[in-house]
Design a protein around this motif. Structure first.
Motif, mmCIF file in Angstrom:
data_model
loop_
_atom_site.group_PDB
_atom_site.id
_atom_site.type_symbol
_atom_site.label_atom_id
_atom_site.label_comp_id
_atom_site.label_asym_id
_atom_site.label_seq_id
_atom_site.Cartn_x
_atom_site.Cartn_y
_atom_site.Cartn_z
ATOM 1 N N LEU A 1 0.832 -1.204 0.000
ATOM 2 C CA LEU A 1 0.000 0.000 0.000
ATOM 3 C C LEU A 1 0.867 1.255 0.000
ATOM 4 C CD1 LEU A 1 -2.874 1.188 0.176
ATOM 5 C CD2 LEU A 1 -2.652 1.093 2.666
ATOM 6 N N ILE A 2 1.914 1.245 0.815
ATOM 7 C CA ILE A 2 2.833 2.392 0.874
ATOM 8 C C ILE A 2 3.536 2.579 -0.465
ATOM 9 C CG2 ILE A 2 4.970 3.236 1.926
ATOM 10 C CD1 ILE A 2 4.041 1.886 4.547
ATOM 11 N N GLU A 3 3.991 1.479 -1.065
ATOM 12 C CA GLU A 3 4.688 1.583 -2.352
ATOM 13 C C GLU A 3 3.746 2.078 -3.442
ATOM 14 O OE1 GLU A 3 7.612 -0.938 -5.342
ATOM 15 O OE2 GLU A 3 7.200 -1.661 -3.322
ATOM 16 N N THR A 4 2.493 1.639 -3.417
ATOM 17 C CA THR A 4 1.508 2.129 -4.393
ATOM 18 C C THR A 4 1.312 3.627 -4.238
ATOM 19 O OG1 THR A 4 0.355 0.003 -4.384
ATOM 20 C CG2 THR A 4 -0.868 1.879 -5.229
ATOM 21 N N GLN A 5 1.251 4.100 -2.991
ATOM 22 C CA GLN A 5 1.114 5.539 -2.739
ATOM 23 C C GLN A 5 2.330 6.292 -3.265
ATOM 24 O OE1 GLN A 5 -1.572 7.289 -1.174
ATOM 25 N NE2 GLN A 5 -0.422 8.960 -2.108
ATOM 26 N N GLN A 6 3.512 5.755 -3.059
ATOM 27 C CA GLN A 6 4.732 6.403 -3.542
ATOM 28 C C GLN A 6 4.752 6.462 -5.066
ATOM 29 O OE1 GLN A 6 7.497 3.788 -1.523
ATOM 30 N NE2 GLN A 6 7.894 5.269 0.087
ATOM 31 N N ILE A 7 4.335 5.384 -5.711
ATOM 32 C CA ILE A 7 4.269 5.359 -7.171
ATOM 33 C C ILE A 7 3.284 6.406 -7.665
ATOM 34 C CG2 ILE A 7 3.498 3.984 -9.163
ATOM 35 C CD1 ILE A 7 4.552 1.507 -7.614
ATOM 36 N N MET A 8 2.138 6.471 -7.020
ATOM 37 C CA MET A 8 1.115 7.440 -7.397
ATOM 38 C C MET A 8 1.631 8.865 -7.262
ATOM 39 S SD MET A 8 -2.620 7.898 -5.609
ATOM 40 C CE MET A 8 -3.690 9.292 -5.954
ATOM 41 N N ASP A 9 2.273 9.166 -6.135
ATOM 42 C CA ASP A 9 2.796 10.513 -5.909
ATOM 43 C C ASP A 9 3.819 10.897 -6.968
ATOM 44 O OD1 ASP A 9 1.219 10.760 -3.680
ATOM 45 O OD2 ASP A 9 2.789 10.255 -2.253
ATOM 46 N N THR A 10 4.691 9.952 -7.328
ATOM 47 C CA THR A 10 5.715 10.228 -8.328
ATOM 48 C C THR A 10 5.101 10.484 -9.701
ATOM 49 O OG1 THR A 10 7.248 8.794 -7.134
ATOM 50 C CG2 THR A 10 7.842 9.357 -9.397
ATOM 51 N N MET A 11 4.112 9.687 -10.069
ATOM 52 C CA MET A 11 3.440 9.870 -11.352
ATOM 53 C C MET A 11 2.738 11.225 -11.412
ATOM 54 S SD MET A 11 1.872 6.016 -11.807
ATOM 55 C CE MET A 11 0.984 6.365 -13.337
ATOM 56 N N LEU A 12 2.086 11.609 -10.308
ATOM 57 C CA LEU A 12 1.360 12.876 -10.282
ATOM 58 C C LEU A 12 2.307 14.067 -10.349
ATOM 59 C CD1 LEU A 12 -1.473 12.172 -7.676
ATOM 60 C CD2 LEU A 12 -1.573 12.064 -10.166
ATOM 61 N N ILE A 13 3.477 13.952 -9.727
ATOM 62 C CA ILE A 13 4.475 15.018 -9.812
ATOM 63 C C ILE A 13 4.860 15.264 -11.265
ATOM 64 C CG2 ILE A 13 6.899 15.581 -9.351
ATOM 65 C CD1 ILE A 13 6.568 14.353 -6.606
ATOM 66 N N GLU A 14 5.085 14.177 -12.003
ATOM 67 C CA GLU A 14 5.478 14.291 -13.409
ATOM 68 C C GLU A 14 4.408 15.006 -14.219
ATOM 69 O OE1 GLU A 14 8.372 13.117 -15.261
ATOM 70 O OE2 GLU A 14 9.007 13.466 -13.212
ATOM 71 N N GLU A 15 3.137 14.729 -13.911
ATOM 72 C CA GLU A 15 2.043 15.328 -14.666
ATOM 73 C C GLU A 15 1.783 16.772 -14.236
ATOM 74 O OE1 GLU A 15 -1.071 12.471 -14.068
ATOM 75 O OE2 GLU A 15 0.084 10.902 -15.068
ATOM 76 N N LYS A 16 1.915 17.052 -12.939
ATOM 77 C CA LYS A 16 1.645 18.399 -12.436
ATOM 78 C C LYS A 16 2.617 19.441 -12.957
ATOM 79 C CE LYS A 16 0.671 17.149 -7.974
ATOM 80 N NZ LYS A 16 0.394 17.363 -6.537
#
Length: 292
Positions: free
Chosen positions: A77-92
């Motif tokens: 769950l933590i790793e999924t959150q980290q992946i999500m945060d990284t992907m969103l940074i790239e898009e933002k």
């Protein structure tokens, strides 16, 4: 804007995966599980992360306790959150302040000064032709409605799309500082590499020794590395990369640090991660490479 739709779609994809993991955690959760104090400041924050929409009472959780399996699920769950945060940074980072304000005004079609669920659904469906389920809307809306009053204010909307831009700026500054340090001192930048970094360096060394990299051999080497890896892919990527991207210089630094001879064709290895742009390997490229 298409980037906003992609951003919301990323949220929905990852939140659905997180919800699946959370349901599994609920079956095995033990109230005595210790939380990682480097990630969560206290038990309350830890429980809020695992069960964000569950009542504070944990009495309705599953009776089948399994501490070991539960800890594995929490790590996922933590790793999924980290992946999500990284992907969103790239898009933002593709959105400017004026873009964000323009999008907010487009969603707030009646100029009431707030966005509700109806306005958000209308924008996604009519303006962007993006069909959202009720669950998707809940994921998106709850993420932006920070004060949980049922409305997304302009301040909340701006915060959602600019909050992590400072992190990008800081990472870029670190990369520039590193390059300046290398030029001024004529010495190599050596980060504090982890044990998993050493295993990754050995993995890269095995790849560079192959004259021809066929799919079967590559898959075998990937599985060997993943079996030995202990930390998350995100933490490993951050340990190796000099900024938000990884390139042949990072691999060169890594190999030299562990006293491994580097071939003159590290770009060939980089192309395995990103064939079109081998010197701009983002975290998603890195993660996709190890997904099979």
């Amino acid at each position: 804007m298409k980037i906003v739709v992609k951003y919301f779609y990323t949220i929905c994809q990852q939140e659905q995966r997180k919800e699946t993991i959370r349901q599994m955690i609920a079956e095995y959760f033990d109230e005595n599980i210790e939380f990682d104090k480097e990630i969560f400041k206290d038990q309350e924050e830890f429980l809020q992360f695992i069960f964000p929409f569950r009542p504070k009472s944990l009495n309705k959780l599953g009776e089948s306790k399994n501490l070991k399996y539960c800890n594995i699920l929490i790590s996922q769950l933590i790793e999924t959150q980290q992946i999500m945060d990284t992907m969103l940074i790239e898009e933002k980072k593709e959105l400017s302040q004026s873009d964000i304000l323009k999008i907010y005004k487009e969603i707030d079609s009646t100029s009431d000064g707030f966005i509700d669920v109806i306005k958000l659904r209308k924008y996604l469906q009519q303006q962007c032709n993006y069909q959202t389920s009720n669950d998707d809307l809940i994921y998106i809306f709850r993420r932006m409605d920070k004060d949980e009053d049922g409305f997304i204010s302009m301040a909340e909307f701006i915060e959602e799309f600019t909050f992590e831009k400072q992190q990008i700026s800081q990472m870029s500054t670190m990369a520039q500082t590193r390059q300046q340090s290398q030029v001024s001192s004529q010495t190599q930048f050596v980060p504090p590499y982890s044990e998993d970094c050493r295993e990754f360096a050995l993995f890269i060394n095995r790849l560079q020794k192959l004259a021809v990299i066929d799919e079967e051999e590559l898959l075998k080497l990937k599985r060997q590395f993943i079996k030995l890896k202990k930390q998350s892919f995100l933490n490993l990527f951050e340990d190796i990369a000099h900024s938000i991207y990884l390139d042949h210089r990072d691999l060169l630094n890594l190999l030299q640090y562990f006293k491994i001879n580097a071939s003159s064709d590290l770009e060939r290895i980089c192309r395995l991660f990103n064939e079109d742009n081998p010197n701009q390997i983002c975290f998603q490229d890195f993660l996709n490479f190890f997904t099979f």
